[in-house]
Scaffold this motif. Structure first.
Motif: not given
Lengths: 386, 320
Positions: A259, A193-194, A189-190, A265, A263
């Motif tokens: 991010g 979301i990011v 999900t990150q 991303v 995370f």
């Protein structure tokens, strides 16, 4: 001659009067609240808008997700599969591409969220019992939207097809459904979301900064002498907006940087293009905030207007809930919000590596919205105190 | 007509030339049919009670408000169509301190210098700081200055682009007498250099320091001219009556106030100013009191304040 002090002192009530004084204060607050029309409107509007949006617009169970179907052969079986697919209510076939390249482009630009590929000789393989594979590619940048549909797919499709004469009667699925979650195979999900946060945070800070900027000048009395100086409204507006474009860039870099480093991303696409489109988005939000600033009478009202605008941005842009799952009217509202377009842009560039051509619609929409907001802001700004 | 002439030959000696200005807010006239001329280099005092239309008039002169009716020129430029040109030549000091409270003295001045397109803003600000006697306070945040310094800074800010006309809206409200004195010395020095100053005020001593004054009440310009002219044209007779240590003055004031012929009674320390527009009627009204031994009557010149309060009363009578 009149006398300011009454000749007979008025009678005073006995006691300290805790409740009496509290009552006096309370009464005064109510009177002030009643005078502040904007605050009063907000008291009614915020619950109303929230209820309408959550009640009617938001649907965590997405429906009618735009789907492209690439059919290498056309016959009764493939038509049945298509019908079954649409009967699930999750999918809505909007495009019929002819090549795989076209499929990729449709997914990258976000025109469709799913692409179904039925290979050649599909029917023959089914009849022979070879269990051929039907490929379903999903745009998994938003795992919520794609996940629900994919999860339900196998079961629903089988039920739908079991009543079909063209499919050999068998308890097992006569063909294999191979799903491919593109861009975000692990459904993290990150990843979604990011980039989304880049959009929402920029919206919030840009709105509030500029919404306060003009009202602050009015409240502090500096606007009057500013208007008496040889400076034009456009000069004032540009001077107030440009510093915050830089602030916006600092914020965006911060979010993307964290991010990426914390995370994981990915940034698949072109950062330069992202920066250029972000400038449009930031300027659009600043202009909207500036417009609020010219309408509001004080800083509190400007804040409230920003919040009122922020609410549909969060709910209808596709940040929190899948855009495709909303009813058509809500999608129209969403299309009018800069954040909706920017979310598609930032997600497409970062996660899908989309090209400028893929994003021409959203880029153009963002540009138009920015122009509209800027025009309103400049014309709303009063040159005089009339 | 006149406005046209003003734009051509008036630019030399008539700085403000407006005719029949009217401004309404929500249908209520705040300024009514106001005409005025101000010559170059004069200090023109603008007087009148609160809410009489002084600020509205000043705002119309510098293009912040558009008049509903009437026309005119300011520095030879049309106040309706050439406000941009007017703004370049006018220094406007608002009633409220209107510099940036969160900028320092230097930053405020540099900001103004840049807006007016001054070649070297830093040098211009430095020079202004020097002139204002603000050296050593350059980096102080404007919001933290005392009232007197704030006012000085505000004056420095609006004179920095060397305007031809200064519009000062109650510039000395809440400023101590010494700072006010210095402020007026400054204004006179500026006027001597050819600067025209329109200043609104409530203080009579300030009005008396103006070359010309105009009195505006309830939107009407009632009288204008030199202080002597304004006092003389009021045709007011004034007596000063005093008692020992002011005993019984309050009762005397109440008694006199209602009498025909007595238009105004105002206490001043241990004496009363008793004025009337009709000298004979006033004499008759006070005659019985002049017999009283405890009262000391003296004929006196009406003060500017007496004249204004009388004008205000008259204006109110007409207004209602």
């Amino acid at each position: 001659m009149t006398h300011l002090i009454p000749t007979q002192a008025p009678r005073r009530l006995p006691g300290d009067g805790f409740w009496r004084k509290t009552w006096a204060m309370l009464l005064k607050e109510f009177i002030q609240l009643r005078r502040d029309r904007v605050s009063f409107a907000m008291i009614i509007m915020i619950p109303l808008v929230q209820l309408m949006l959550f009640g009617y617009a938001i649907n965590t169970m997405p429906r009618d997700l735009p789907t492209a179907v690439l059919m290498q052969e056309r016959n009764d079986l493939t038509r049945s599969i298509l019908a079954a697919l649409e009967n699930t209510k999750f999918f809505k076939v909007t495009r019929l591409p002819r090549t795989e390249a076209e499929v990729d482009q449709l997914l990258a630009s976000g025109t469709v969220l799913f692409a179904v590929e039925i290979p050649a000789n599909f029917e023959r393989s089914v009849r022979r019992g070879d269990k051929p594979a039907m490929l379903i590619e999903a745009d998994a940048t938003d795992p919520v939207a794609s996940g629900t549909a994919l999860g339900a797919l196998g079961q629903v499709l089988q039920t739908a097809l079991s009543h079909d004469r063209d499919v050999p009667d068998s308890a097992a699925m006569p063909f294999e459904i191979r799903t491919h979650a593109r861009y975000n195979p692990a459904g993290v999900t990150q990843l979604n979301i990011v980039p989304g946060l880049v959009g929402t945070i920029l919206t919030m800070t840009m709105l509030i900064f500029t919404a306060l900027s003009v009202t602050r000048e009015i409240e502090r009395g500096t606007m009057e002498s500013l208007l008496a100086m040889p400076i034009s409204p456009v000069e004032i507006m540009l001077g107030k907006i440009v510093p915050y474009i830089l602030v916006g860039f600092v914020q965006a870099s911060l979010i993307i940087g964290i991010g990426v480093s914390l995370f994981g991303v990915p940034v698949v696409g072109n950062l330069g293009m992202l920066a250029a489109l972000s400038t449009l988005f930031i300027a659009a939000n600043l202009s909207i905030g500036y417009t609020f600033s010219t309408i509001a009478q004080n800083q509190l009202q400007a804040m409230q207007m920003s919040m009122m605008f922020f609410l549909p941005n969060i709910l209808l842009s596709g940040f929190m809930f899948p855009f495709a799952g909303m009813p058509v009217w809500a999608q129209y509202v969403g299309e009018a919000l800069p954040l909706t377009h920017y979310l598609r842009i930032v997600r497409s560039i970062m996660l899908k590596g989309a090209s400028l051509g893929d994003l021409r619609y959203d880029g153009f929409a963002l540009f138009v919205l920015m122009l509209i907001a800027m025009t309103i802001a400049v014309t709303r700004f009063r040159r005089t105190l009339d | 007509m006149n406005a046209q002439d003003g734009a051509q030959n008036g630019a030399q000696d008539i700085v403000i030339d407006v005719h029949h200005l009217t401004k309404k807010f929500d249908g209520k006239a705040v300024v009514r049919d106001l005409s005025m001329q101000v010559k170059r280099g004069t200090i023109y005092g603008f007087l009148g009670p609160n809410g009489s239309g002084k600020t509205t008039t000043i705002r119309m002169l510098c293009g912040l408000l558009t008049p509903d009716e009437g026309e005119g020129t300011c520095l030879g430029y049309d106040i309706r169509t050439e406000t941009d040109k007017i703004k370049r030549q006018v220094g406007y000091m608002t009633q409220r301190f209107s510099l940036y409270q969160d900028l320092s003295v230097r930053e405020n001045l540099e900001f103004i210098a840049r807006i007016y397109g001054i070649a070297n803003p830093a040098a211009a600000a430095r020079a202004a700081i020097e002139r204002l006697g603000l050296s050593g306070r350059e980096e102080q945040i404007a919001g933290e200055l005392s009232g007197g310094w704030k006012q000085r800074l505000a004056l420095g800010a609006c004179t920095l682009p060397s305007p031809q006309l200064l519009l000062l809206d109650e510039p000395t409200a809440g400023v101590d007498p010494k700072a006010r004195r210095e402020f007026w010395n400054e204004i006179h020095a500026l006027a001597a250099d050819g600067l025209t100053v329109l200043v609104s005020t409530h203080y009579m001593d300030e009005a008396e320091r103006c070359h010309e004054i105009a009195y505006i009440a309830y939107g009407d310009l009632l009288v204008h001219g030199s202080v002597e002219h304004v006092i003389a044209s009021a045709h007011l007779s004034t007596y000063v009556v005093s008692t020992a240590e002011g005993a019984g003055l309050s009762r005397l004031s109440d008694e006199l106030a209602g009498k025909p012929g007595v238009d105004m009674v105002a206490p001043f320390g241990t004496s009363l100013h008793v004025s009337g527009r009709d000298a004979a009627a006033l004499e008759a009204a006070i005659a019985p009191y002049r017999q009283r031994k405890d009262l000391d009557w003296k004929r006196s010149e009406p003060s500017l304040e007496d004249v204004f309060i009388d004008l205000m009363g008259k204006a109110r009578d007409n207004f209602q």
